[in-house]
Write an enzyme that holds these catalytic residues in place. Structure first.
Site, PDB file in Angstrom:
ATOM      1  N   GLU A 127     -17.405 -33.563   5.476  1.00 17.98           N
ATOM      2  CA  GLU A 127     -17.711 -32.303   6.491  1.00 17.98           C
ATOM      3  C   GLU A 127     -17.706 -31.061   5.523  1.00 17.98           C
ATOM      4  O   GLU A 127     -16.529 -31.075   4.721  1.00 17.98           O
ATOM      5  CB  GLU A 127     -16.938 -32.112   7.716  1.00 17.98           C
ATOM      6  CG  GLU A 127     -17.399 -30.857   8.230  1.00 17.98           C
ATOM      7  CD  GLU A 127     -16.650 -30.669   9.699  1.00 17.98           C
ATOM      8  OE1 GLU A 127     -15.636 -31.604   9.937  1.00 17.98           O
ATOM      9  OE2 GLU A 127     -16.953 -29.705  10.410  1.00 17.98           O
ATOM     10  N   GLU A 303      -7.198 -33.740  15.296  1.00 22.03           N
ATOM     11  CA  GLU A 303      -8.171 -34.566  14.898  1.00 22.03           C
ATOM     12  C   GLU A 303      -8.401 -35.754  15.929  1.00 22.03           C
ATOM     13  O   GLU A 303      -9.443 -36.051  16.039  1.00 22.03           O
ATOM     14  CB  GLU A 303      -7.492 -35.032  13.519  1.00 22.03           C
ATOM     15  CG  GLU A 303      -7.240 -33.928  12.544  1.00 22.03           C
ATOM     16  CD  GLU A 303      -8.280 -32.971  12.377  1.00 22.03           C
ATOM     17  OE1 GLU A 303      -9.598 -33.217  12.467  1.00 22.03           O
ATOM     18  OE2 GLU A 303      -8.183 -31.843  11.979  1.00 22.03           O
TER      19      GLU A 303
HETATM   20 ZN   LIG Z   1     -11.410 -29.622  13.756  1.00 18.50          ZN
END
Ligand SMILES: [Zn+2]
Length: 897
Positions: A127, A303
Site C-alpha cells: 500500500e 489492522e
Molecule cells: Zn489502517
C-alpha cells in the site's frame, strides 16, 4: 507546470478499468543478488469499461523485464511499449493470460515500498502503490484478484516463507525450498504480502463465534520472541470485540503477524498476513512504556479490524482512503475506550487531533478527508484522512445512536462484501438503515478546514429556559474560499448549581438523550450558520457543558468565566469536559502571562488555576483506591502542549509562548512542591509490574509529578527522580525520570543526567526500540543548545537515516516536539531539517515528504522565523532531483494560493 514535472490526478477523472483480473499466480525466486518474479495473470475485459483493447500496466523503473507473453506466445517488440513506469500492450483479446518475467533487486530498495530487505529478511509493503515494484500489474484498488504465490529461497537463510491465505504446498529442493500459498479471497494488489526470513513464532488459537478454530501466529527475529505475548492477547481481545460489537467474524483458517525493523508505516493489514513495524508489536515491561503498550494493543486491533473495513470491503480508488482508514480508526478508538478509561482515551484522541490535524487543516496542505486531487498518494496518509476521518464517522455514530449505527454498518458490510466502493456508499448505507437525513452531512467529505463555533447562552429564571445560540463558520483553505455550514452533533449537558446534571427538554425538536449513572446529556443537531436552541424545564441556573466527549472536530469559542471553568473542572459529569475546563483555565492563564500587561487578570487566573490544581492533587493522594482514575488525574494536572497552544494563535511568537508556559509550569512546581511530592510517593507502588488501568494510572501520576518537580527551583527534586529511576522495574518510570532530568535546569541535574543516560544506553544496546527512546528523549529536550545536541546525536554510531524508526526518533522528535530547539532564532534548526530531508529524499521519498510538516507552517511564525523557514523550503525546492512526494508538499507550502 513545466514538462517533466510530476502531475496531479483528479477524483473527477476516475474511470472504471477496461480489464479485470480473475487470477494472479506469482512465482518468486528470492536471491541475494537478484530476485526473479514470474507472473501469470488472467485478464477479462470489464463489461463496465470503455471496451478499449489496449492495456496499460503499472510498473517501476526498477523492473528489469526479461519476457512478455500472451496466452503462451512471446510478444515481439512491436506488440508492446515500455515507457517510464508503464507497460502498454497494444492489442489484447477480451480474455487472456499475460505471462511476464522480471528481475528486481530488493536488497537495493531503500524506499521500503514493494519487496525489500529489512535486516536479513525479505518483506513487502504494497500500500498504496508498492506492488508495481514487484511486477507489472493493474495496480489499483478496484481490481480484485485471487492470488497464488510460490516462494523459492535458500533453506538455511530463509526457513520461513509466508504469503497471504493458506499454505497449500511445500517442496524440499536440497539447499533451497519452496512454499506455495493460496488466498481464496479476492483482493487488490495493495493487500498482497510476502515474507521470507529466519524467524521464530508463537502460536495460539481463537474459536470464532460460529465455532471455527483459527490458528494465530506472531513471527519475529529470535531475540524479540519474548516480547510478543501482549500482542497475541491484544489480537484475541480484538477478534472477540469485533464479533461482539460489530458482528464481524474472521474468515481464513490462519492469521499471521510479522514484526519488521525497517518499516515506513506503523503496520499493514495485508490479508491474513499483517506486517508490523516492531514499534507497534513488541511489548515488554522492561523495554516498553505504558503508552507504547497501549499503542501495540490499538494498532493490532486496527489492522485486524481492517479485515472487514478495508479488505472485505475496500476502496474504489485512493481518494476514498478515509473510507477504510477513518472508519477503522474509529473502530480501534472505540475498542480502546472499552479496554481503558473512556475519557482518558478520548483526551488522547483529541490531543492528537489538535496537535496534528488542526494545524494541517489550517496550513497549505489542508485537504478534505476525501481529497479531490493528489500528485503522490503517499502524501495523503494524513491526520486529516485518518483522525478527522474517524471523527466524521464518529459523528455519524453519535447522530444515529448506537442501534441505528450498527444497523448501518451491518448493511454496509452485507451490501458491499467483496466490492471496492466509495464514501458515498458508506453514508448511503447509514441513510438506508436509519432513515436519517444525511445529505448535508456529506459536506464533511469534501470541505476542508476546522469549523469554529461560538456558543452564547442565556438563562431565564422565570420561564425556566436556557437559550443557547450557536454560530458556526469555517475559515477558507487553499483552493476553497467559500465554506458551507456543516451538520454535526453537539452533545450538551447542563450542570446545576449543586454540581449535578439537570434534566431538560428542547423546544421544537426531539434531541436524542444520553443517560449515564450520574450524567444527563442530549444530542443537538447543528445545521445552520446560526441556530438557537431553547432548552426548557431548566430548574436552576446552569453552566453548559458543551460538546461532551468532544462530539465534533471543531474549535469552540465559549465565554466562560474563570469561576465557571473552575466549577466545571471539579463537577462536570463528563470526564473529557472536566479535563477540557482545566485546559481552558490553563490557556487563559498562559495567554494572560504572554500578554504580560494585565497584572490583575494574571493574579486572578493564577489563583483560580492553582486552586483547581490543588483540588486534583488532593484527589490524586487517594490514588491507591481503585475507584480513582489516576490516568485521568494525570491529564487533569498536565498543561496544554505547545503545538495546540500555537494552533490557537494567529501568529506564534515562540519565545513569549514558551516563556509563558514555562512560567506556569514553574509556578505550579514551586507552589505545590510538597503536594506533588506527596502524590508521587502515594503513586509509587511496591507491587511488581502490571498492565492494568490502576497501575498505568499510578505510573502516569508519578511521571507528571516528576515533570513538574524537576521544573521547580528546588534541587532536591533531582534526588527524587534518581530514586524513582533506581527503584523502577519498568520502562515507563525509567523513561519518565530520564525525560524529566534531561529537561531540567537544576544544579545537580547534569550529574544525574550523565549516569542515567549511560544506564539507559546500556539497556538500549539490547533493544533497538529502547535505543530509539534514548535518542528521542534527548532530541525532544528544550534545554539550551538543542541543535548542537541533535547534531551530536546524528553523528552517533548507533544513528542511521536508513531505518525510519531511528530517523524519526531524532529528526521527528526534534522538529515535531522540541519547539524551542527547532525554532532556535538563528534558523539552525530549520537548516538541519532541510539538509536531512534533502539527503533522505534520495532514497526514501515517502519519509522525506512526511518530515516536511513542521516547515510547511512557516506563515504562522512571523517575518523573521517565517522567512528562515521559507528559505529552508526554497533550498529543498532548488534541488535538481526531488521526488514527486517532496515536490508536492514543498510546492503547496510555497504557493500563494
Ligand atoms: Zn489502517
Amino acid at each position: 507546470m513545466r514538462d517533466g514535472q510530476p502531475h496531479a490526478i483528479y477524483l473527477k477523472d476516475y474511470q472504471a478499468p477496461d480489464y479485470l483480473i480473475e487470477h494472479t499466480t506469482l512465482d518468486v525466486d528470492l536471491g541475494e543478488d537478484e530476485t526473479r518474479v514470474r507472473a501469470s495473470i488472467r485478464f477479462n475485459a470489464n463489461p463496465e469499461g470503455k471496451g478499449k483493447r489496449e492495456l496499460t500496466l503499472d510498473g517501476g523503473k526498477d523492473l528489469d523485464t526479461r519476457s512478455i507473453a500472451i496466452d503462451g506466445r512471446k510478444l515481439s517488440h512491436n506488440e508492446y511499449k515500455i515507457e517510464g513506469e508503464t507497460l502498454t500492450l497494444f492489442e489484447v483479446p477480451e480474455q487472456f493470460v499475460l505471462e511476464t518475467e522480471v528481475l528486481i533487486k530488493p536488497q537495493d530498495n531503500m524506499a521500503l515500498s514493494g519487496l525489500y530487505k529489512s535486516g536479513d529478511m525479505f518483506c513487502t509493503q504494497c500500500e498504496a502503490e508498492g506492488f508495481r515494484h514487484i511486477t507489472w500489474y493493474l495496480d489499483r484498488p478496484d481490481v480484485l484478484s485471487e492470488f497464488e504465490t510460490t516462494i523459492t529461497a535458500d533453506k538455511s537463510a530463509y526457513p520461513v516463507l509466508l504469503s497471504n491465505g493458506n499454505a497449500v504446498a511445500r517442496e524440499d529442493l536440497g539447499d533451497r525450498h519452496r512454499v506455495t500459498w493460496h488466498d481464496p479471497f479476492l483482493k487488490p494488489a495493495y493487500l498482497y504480502a510476502l515474507v521470507a526470513g529466519d524467524l521464530e513464532h508463537i502460536e495460539d488459537h481463537f474459536v470464532t463465534m460460529s465455532g471455527r478454530r483459527v490458528t494465530l501466529q506472531i513471527f519475529t527475529e529470535a531475540h524479540n520472541i519474548d516480547k510478543v505475548d501482549f500482542a497475541m492477547e491484544s489480537l484475541k481481545t480484538s477478534m472477540r470485540w469485533d464479533e461482539e460489537v460489530y458482528g464481524r467474524e474472521y474468515d481464513l483458517d490462519i492469521f499471521m503477524i510479522v514484526a519488521v525493523d525497517s518499516f515506513n508505516m506503523g503496520a499493514m493489514e495485508n490479508k491474513g498476513l499483517n506486517i508490523f513495524n516492531t514499534s507497534c508489536v513488541l511489548a515488554h515491561p522492561e523495554t516498553t512504556t505504558d503508552a507504547a503498550f497501549q499503542r501495540v494493543e490499538s494498532v493490532v486491533a486496527h489492522e485486524y479490524f481492517h479485515n472487514w473495513s478495508g479488505n472485505r470491503v475496500t476502496c474504489r480508488d485512493w481518494f476514498q482512503l478515509s473510507l477504510k482508514e477513518g472508519f477503522t480508526v474509529l473502530r480501534d478508538q472505540q475498542f480502546s475506550c472499552d479496554q481503558w478509561s473512556p475519557s482518558v482515551c478520548r483526551i488522547e484522541q483529541v490531543q492528537m487531533l489538535r496537535s496534528a490535524q488542526f494545524p494541517e487543516d489550517a496550513g497549505p496542505m489542508a485537504h478534505p478527508i476525501r481529497p479531490p486531487s493528489f500528485i503522490e498518494i503517499n502524501n495523503f496518509y494524513t491526520a486529516t484522512v485518518y483522525e478527522k476521518g474517524a471523527e466524521v464517522v464518529g459523528m455519524l455514530a453519535t447522530l444515529l445512536g448506537p442501534d441505528a449505527f450498527r444497523r448501518g454498518t451491518d448493511l454496509y458490510f452485507d451490501r458491499h462484501d467483496g466490492q471496492a466502493v466509495t464514501t458515498e456508499d458508506f453514508v448511503q448505507a447509514m441513510i438506508d438503515a436509519s432513515g436519517a437525513d444525511l445529505d448535508q452531512f456529506q459536506t464533511w467529505y469534501h470541505q476542508a478546514g476546522t469549523p469554529e463555533i461560538e456558543a452564547k447562552g442565556h438563562y431565564d429564571a422565570v420561564a425556566k429556559t436556557y437559550t443557547l445560540t450557536l454560530r458556526q463558520a469555517t475559515p477558507p483553505t487553499p483552493g476553497q474560499s467559500e465554506k458551507k455550514p456543516l451538520h454535526m452533533p453537539i452533545t450538551l449537558g447542563l450542570v446545576g448549581e449543586c454540581g449535578s446534571d439537570l434534566v431538560f427538554d428542547i423546544e421544537g425538536c426531539s434531541a436524542r438523550e444520553i443517560k449515564g449513572p450520574d450524567g444527563y446529556s442530549r444530542v443537538l443537531e447543528l445545521r445552520e450558520s446560526e441556530q438557537v436552541f431553547v432548552l426548557t424545564g431548566v430548574t436552576s441556573k446552569p453552566i453548559p457543558s458543551v460538546a461532551r466527549h468532544f462530539s465534533a472536530p471543531v474549535k469552540w469559542i465559549i465565554d466562560y468565566s474563570l469561576e465557571d471553568l473552575a466549577f466545571l473542572s471539579r463537577h462536570d459529569s463528563d470526564g473529557f469536559n472536566r479535563w477540557e475546563a482545566g485546559q481552558r483555565l490553563a490557556i487563559h492563564l498562559i495567554d494572560a502571562l504572554e500578554r504580560g500587561n494585565d497584572g490583575v487578570s494574571c493574579d486572578e487566573a493564577s489563583a483560580m488555576f492553582l486552586s483547581v490544581m490543588t483540588h486534583h492533587l488532593k484527589e490524586a493522594l487517594n490514588v491507591a483506591d481503585s475507584d480513582v482514575d489516576g490516568a485521568g488525574l494525570a491529564y487533569n494536572l498536565s498543561l496544554p502542549g505547545l503545538a495546540f497552544l500555537g494552533e490557537l494563535r494567529a501568529e506564534i511568537n515562540v519565545d513569549s509562548l514558551v516563556k509563558a508556559r514555562n512560567a506556569v509550569k514553574r509556578m505550579v512546581a514551586d507552589r505545590c512542591f510538597d503536594e506533588l511530592s506527596a502524590v508521587l510517593e502515594a503513586a509509587l507502588s511496591d507491587d511488581s509490574f502490571a498492565m492494568t488501568a490502576e497501575a498505568v494510572g499510578r505510573r502516569a501520576l508519578v511521571n507528571v509529578c516528576l515533570d513538574y518537580l524537576l521544573a521547580s527551583q528546588r534541587d532536591e527534586a533531582v534526588a527524587i527522580a534518581e530514586r524513582v529511576y533506581r527503584g523502577a522495574d519498568n520502562m515507563t518510570l525509567w523513561a519518565g525520570a530520564l525525560r524529566a532530568v534531561v529537561g531540567s535546569e537544576l544544579p545537580s541535574a547534569p550529574a544525574a543526567r550523565a549516569w542515567m543516560l549511560e544506564d539507559f544506553y546500556a539497556r538500549g544496546q539490547k533493544d533497538a526500540l529502547v535505543m530509539d527512546l534514548w535518542f528521542s528523549i534527548q532530541a525532544a529536550s528544550g534545554r539550551e543548545g538543542a541543535v548542537e545536541r541533535v547534531k551530536a546525536l546524528m553523528a552517533h554510531p548507533d544513528y542511521t537515516l536508513k531505518n525510519p524508526n531511528r530517523m524519526r526518533s531524532v529528526i521527528g522528535a526534534f522538529a515535531g516536539q522540541n519547539v524551542s530547539g527547532f525554532h532556535e532564532s538563528t534558523g539552525a534548526g530549520y537548516s538541519l531539517l532541510a539538509d536531512t530531508i534533502i539527503e533522505l529524499d534520495r532514497f526514501n521519498p515517502q519519509m522525506a515528504a512526511r518530515m516536511l510538516g513542521p516547515l510547511t507552517r512557516w506563515r504562522k511564525y512571523g517575518a523573521a522565523r517565517g522567512g528562515l523557514m521559507k528559505a529552508a523550503l526554497e533550498k529543498i525546492q532548488a534541488q535538481a532531483e526531488r521526488s514527486p512526494d517532496v515536490f508536492e508538499v514543498v510546492g503547496k507550502s510555497l504557493s500563494d494560493a
